[in-house]
Design an enzyme around this catalytic site. Structure first.
Site: not given
Length: 245
Positions: A91, A97, A168, A196
């Site tokens: 990211q 996110c 997040h 993630d």
């Protein structure tokens, strides 16, 4: 030059479904729905056959510190080998996110996409690219910016003037062991994988026998334990159309 800052996605199934269907998820085959709690009774309310779980959490304080420490340990010592076909990307866009969690959830499951849809095009274009190259593609592609903005503006709360947030998204999927994938063999041994875009890469969270229950246990033991914040929310990607349809 500072990267454009996207509007944070609200963690509710209407927003996630709006994004997913506009991006190309076949509506009749899958949907996101709320996970109302981590105990067995509430988990039992979720449509069976969960394919992925998205978690919204406060990325601050002790949680943020543990993430950095774990990334450093993995970089230094490695971890359990991970299925090499797992789709993961870095990211680099602030507040993206939610879109990252959606892409990671959908790209690593057996859901179907409409041919030539934004999701189908993006995943195809990402083949043979590094996580960093995929991130650059997301920065430059026109496929998702408008979809994200439209979904973010459709939430139940007004879009804030200040787009800075410590909330997040991460997501969890199951994958075969790396050895089984490399050998192209059937296996009953599955691993729980956390995806993630803000981390060092996909992270192995141990054996997976039930994706929803194993994710709930991990979230309860690692994310929620010892944290006073109430800013946690979970959504499950489930088979079939949305229940209200």
């Amino acid at each position: 030059m500072e990267k454009s800052r996207w509007i944070p996605l609200e963690s509710n199934p209407e927003v996630f479904n709006s994004w997913a269907y506009e991006a190309g998820l076949v509506k009749e085959l899958a949907h996101f729905e709320d996970v109302f709690g981590l105990d067995e009774g509430l988990l039992g309310m979720v449509t069976p056959g969960v394919k992925a779980v998205a978690l919204l959490f406060p990325c601050s304080g002790g949680i943020a510190t543990k993430r950095k420490e774990e990334d450093a340990n993995i970089k230094a010592s490695g971890q359990e080998p991970i299925d090499p076909t797992i789709f993961w990307m870095k990211q680099t866009i602030p507040n993206a996110c939610g879109t990252m969690g959606l892409i990671h959830s959908l790209a690593n499951t057996d859901v179907a996409f409409i041919p030539e849809s934004p999701l189908a095009q993006f995943i195809d274009e990402c083949k043979d690219k590094t996580p960093e190259e995929r991130a650059k593609l997301l920065e430059t592609t026109p496929l998702f910016g408008q979809i994200h903005e439209s979904a973010a503006s459709s939430g139940q709360t007004e879009v804030p003037q200040n787009l800075d947030t410590d909330l997040h998204f991460t997501c969890f999927v199951k994958a075969p062991t790396a050895s089984a994938r490399l050998a192209s063999t059937q296996t009953e041994q599955w691993r729980l994988i956390e995806l993630d875009g803000g981390r060092i890469g996909p992270i192995d969270r141990g054996e997976c026998t039930d994706l929803l229950k194993d994710t709930a246990k991990y979230v309860k033991d690692v994310y929620v334990s010892g944290v006073k914040s109430i800013n946690f929310c979970m959504l499950a990607l489930c088979p079939g159309p949305p229940p209200d349809d």
